[in-house]
Design an enzyme around this catalytic site. Structure first.
Site, PDB file in Angstrom:
ATOM      1  N   GLY A  14       6.251  -1.696   6.480  1.00 48.34           N
ATOM      2  CA  GLY A  14       6.810  -2.616   6.417  1.00 48.34           C
ATOM      3  C   GLY A  14       7.664  -3.201   7.647  1.00 48.34           C
ATOM      4  O   GLY A  14       7.923  -4.531   7.499  1.00 48.34           O
ATOM      5  N   SER A  20      13.107  -7.034  11.182  1.00 46.88           N
ATOM      6  CA  SER A  20      12.280  -6.180  10.070  1.00 46.88           C
ATOM      7  C   SER A  20      13.459  -4.978   9.860  1.00 46.88           C
ATOM      8  O   SER A  20      13.855  -4.497  10.155  1.00 46.88           O
ATOM      9  CB  SER A  20      11.199  -5.220   9.909  1.00 46.88           C
ATOM     10  OG  SER A  20       9.862  -6.242  10.654  1.00 46.88           O
ATOM     11  N   VAL A  66      -1.551  -2.993   1.822  1.00 43.10           N
ATOM     12  CA  VAL A  66      -1.501  -2.407   1.009  1.00 43.10           C
ATOM     13  C   VAL A  66      -2.402  -3.231   0.199  1.00 43.10           C
ATOM     14  O   VAL A  66      -2.485  -2.364  -1.581  1.00 43.10           O
ATOM     15  CB  VAL A  66       0.000  -2.626   0.572  1.00 43.10           C
ATOM     16  CG1 VAL A  66       0.592  -1.141   1.497  1.00 43.10           C
ATOM     17  CG2 VAL A  66       0.445  -3.411   0.312  1.00 43.10           C
ATOM     18  N   ALA A  97       4.750 -13.679  -0.831  1.00 45.22           N
ATOM     19  CA  ALA A  97       3.886 -15.363  -1.695  1.00 45.22           C
ATOM     20  C   ALA A  97       3.569 -16.410  -0.534  1.00 45.22           C
ATOM     21  O   ALA A  97       4.152 -16.234   0.587  1.00 45.22           O
ATOM     22  CB  ALA A  97       5.854 -15.142  -2.278  1.00 45.22           C
ATOM     23  N   TYR A 157      13.086 -19.043  -4.167  1.00 41.03           N
ATOM     24  CA  TYR A 157      12.989 -17.611  -4.708  1.00 41.03           C
ATOM     25  C   TYR A 157      11.594 -17.436  -5.762  1.00 41.03           C
ATOM     26  O   TYR A 157      11.033 -16.615  -5.938  1.00 41.03           O
ATOM     27  CB  TYR A 157      14.174 -16.814  -5.086  1.00 41.03           C
ATOM     28  CG  TYR A 157      13.587 -15.561  -4.208  1.00 41.03           C
ATOM     29  CD1 TYR A 157      13.769 -15.144  -2.886  1.00 41.03           C
ATOM     30  CD2 TYR A 157      14.001 -14.184  -6.057  1.00 41.03           C
ATOM     31  CE1 TYR A 157      13.639 -14.006  -2.965  1.00 41.03           C
ATOM     32  CE2 TYR A 157      13.614 -12.614  -4.855  1.00 41.03           C
ATOM     33  CZ  TYR A 157      13.379 -12.900  -3.804  1.00 41.03           C
ATOM     34  OH  TYR A 157      12.858 -11.627  -3.014  1.00 41.03           O
ATOM     35  N   LYS A 164       9.214  -9.442  -7.786  1.00 41.60           N
ATOM     36  CA  LYS A 164      10.756  -8.405  -7.749  1.00 41.60           C
ATOM     37  C   LYS A 164      10.973  -7.903  -9.181  1.00 41.60           C
ATOM     38  O   LYS A 164      11.545  -6.884  -9.498  1.00 41.60           O
ATOM     39  CB  LYS A 164      11.919  -9.217  -6.979  1.00 41.60           C
ATOM     40  CG  LYS A 164      11.845  -9.353  -5.807  1.00 41.60           C
ATOM     41  CD  LYS A 164      11.254  -8.120  -4.882  1.00 41.60           C
ATOM     42  CE  LYS A 164      11.521  -8.673  -3.118  1.00 41.60           C
ATOM     43  NZ  LYS A 164      11.708  -7.039  -2.692  1.00 41.60           N
ATOM     44  N   THR A 195      15.516 -12.741   8.028  1.00 43.40           N
ATOM     45  CA  THR A 195      14.412 -12.036   8.405  1.00 43.40           C
ATOM     46  C   THR A 195      13.696 -13.121   8.716  1.00 43.40           C
ATOM     47  O   THR A 195      13.655 -14.361   9.049  1.00 43.40           O
ATOM     48  CB  THR A 195      13.901 -10.719   8.008  1.00 43.40           C
ATOM     49  OG1 THR A 195      13.832 -11.382   6.945  1.00 43.40           O
ATOM     50  CG2 THR A 195      14.808 -10.006   7.745  1.00 43.40           C
TER      51      THR A 195
HETATM   52  C1  1JT Z   1       9.480 -12.750   1.125  1.00 43.53           C
HETATM   53  C2  1JT Z   1      10.434 -14.104   1.468  1.00 43.53           C
HETATM   54  C3  1JT Z   1      10.671 -12.079   0.151  1.00 43.53           C
HETATM   55  C4  1JT Z   1      11.187 -13.936   1.300  1.00 43.53           C
HETATM   56  C5  1JT Z   1      12.238 -13.332   0.987  1.00 43.53           C
HETATM   57  C6  1JT Z   1      11.590 -11.705   0.499  1.00 43.53           C
HETATM   58  N1  1JT Z   1      13.004 -11.906   0.024  1.00 43.53           N
HETATM   59  C7  1JT Z   1      13.971 -11.822   0.186  1.00 43.53           C
HETATM   60  N2  1JT Z   1      13.699 -13.037   0.962  1.00 43.53           N
HETATM   61  C8  1JT Z   1      14.467 -13.579   1.430  1.00 43.53           C
HETATM   62  C9  1JT Z   1      15.552 -14.603   1.222  1.00 43.53           C
HETATM   63  C10 1JT Z   1      14.181 -15.907   0.262  1.00 43.53           C
HETATM   64  C11 1JT Z   1      15.289 -16.967  -0.484  1.00 43.53           C
HETATM   65  C12 1JT Z   1      16.058 -16.730  -1.083  1.00 43.53           C
HETATM   66  C13 1JT Z   1      16.754 -15.669   0.010  1.00 43.53           C
HETATM   67  C14 1JT Z   1      15.994 -14.391   0.496  1.00 43.53           C
HETATM   68  C15 1JT Z   1       9.176 -15.211   2.547  1.00 43.53           C
HETATM   69  C16 1JT Z   1       7.916 -14.662   1.912  1.00 43.53           C
HETATM   70  C17 1JT Z   1       6.997 -13.685   1.178  1.00 43.53           C
HETATM   71  C18 1JT Z   1       8.010 -12.428   1.225  1.00 43.53           C
HETATM   72  O1  1JT Z   1      16.468 -17.757  -1.392  1.00 43.53           O
HETATM   73  C19 1JT Z   1      17.674 -17.787  -1.863  1.00 43.53           C
HETATM   74  C20 1JT Z   1      14.463 -18.142  -0.960  1.00 43.53           C
END
Ligand code: 1JT
Length: 260
Positions: A14, A20, A66, A97, A157, A164, A195
């Site tokens: 990753g 990252s 993966v 996503a 999210y 998740k 990130t």
């Molecule tokens: C993905 C993305 C997985 C952003 C991600 C993620 N896991 C954490 N984040 C950051 C995040 C995103 C949002 C959030 C809080 C943290 C982007 C696409 C690929 C998978 O909302 C408060 C929306």
């Protein structure tokens, strides 16, 4: 203090770029004396990951998309062939996503968008655990990265929250399956970090601002803090911890409601 991961080998999946969380974890593992192995998703990322590997320094870099069973199988084979037949820790820091699905209401999620998020973000942990467990004959530590949106509604999210949730449940089932061979499986639930994945997410700066206002520590999460927790889980200090979700989020998740 002596190094916590001396003599250990860790596989980190990753790392996409310098920002990252996987890279912060690889750096911390390296600092603690581990031999670090990295994977990259596609040819497009190969050079970037090779350059980052040189800076660590990481021992080797392997291809692994993966979503492809054959690439996960050949990862195991290449590890054995390259003299890494024994590993001690695996870090899964992979999610995906469609952008659209993190903007529109969750109820509008398409079947294909839902399945894509599940495949890349949740099933991949199961596939990686199955492929790497045979390399952890002396026991080991598998860990993944998750987010509060798995168990609470966090605006935007959406489909990632559901993926998740599946990932966190997978952590518990894998912990049960692999525990008898002394392989531990855990997740680190990190607070939001800016990130590349987070870039372009609507109102992400506002998310960071409100965390800073309400989190008990009154600040956001530093990737280095996530990385140090990963060191703990990979090290002998974490030997009694499995099937767990560890929050590294400046305390944000304990807060119910704050006025103002
Ligand atoms: C993905 C993305 C997985 C952003 C991600 C993620 N896991 C954490 N984040 C950051 C995040 C995103 C949002 C959030 C809080 C943290 C982007 C696409 C690929 C998978 O909302 C408060 C929306």
């Amino acid at each position: 203090m002596s190094k916590l991961l001396e003599g250990k080998t860790a596989l980190v999946l990753g790392v996409a770029n310098r920002w990252s969380l996987a890279y912060a974890i690889a750096q911390a593992f390296s600092r603690e004396g581990a031999k670090v192995l990295l994977t990259y998703q596609s040819e497009r990322q190969r050079l970037t990951v090779e350059e980052l590997a040189n800076e660590l320094p990481a021992a080797s870099v392997f291809p692994c998309d993966v979503t492809k069973d054959e690439e996960i199988v050949s990862l195991t084979e290449s590890l054995r062939k390259n003299g890494h037949g024994a590993i001690d820790a695996v870090v899964h820091s992979i999610a995906f996503a469609n952008r659209d699905d993190l903007t529109r209401p969750f109820v509008e999620t398409s079947r294909s968008g839902f399945l894509l998020a599940q495949e890349v973000s949740a099933y991949s942990l199961v596939a990686v655990a199955r492929a790497t467990a045979p390399l952890m004959a002396a026991g080991g530590s598998i860990m993944t990265l998750t987010y509060l949106g798995a168990t609470r509604v966090v605006q935007n999210y959406n489909v990632m929250g559901v993926a998740k949730a599946a990932l966190e449940a997978a952590v518990r089932y894998l912990a049960n399956d692999l525990g008898p061979t002394n392989i531990r499986v855990n997740a680190i639930s990190a607070g939001p970090v800016k990130t590349a994945s987070a870039r372009g997410i609507k109102d992400f700066s506002k998310v960071l601002d409100s965390v800073e206002r309400v989190a008990p520590l009154r600040r956001n999460t530093d990737p280095a803090e996530v990385a140090d927790t990963a060191v703990f889980l990979a090290s002998d200090l974490g030997r009694g911890v499995t099937g767990n979700i560890l929050f590294v989020d400046a305390g944000f998740q304990v807060i119910g409601l704050t006025a103002g």
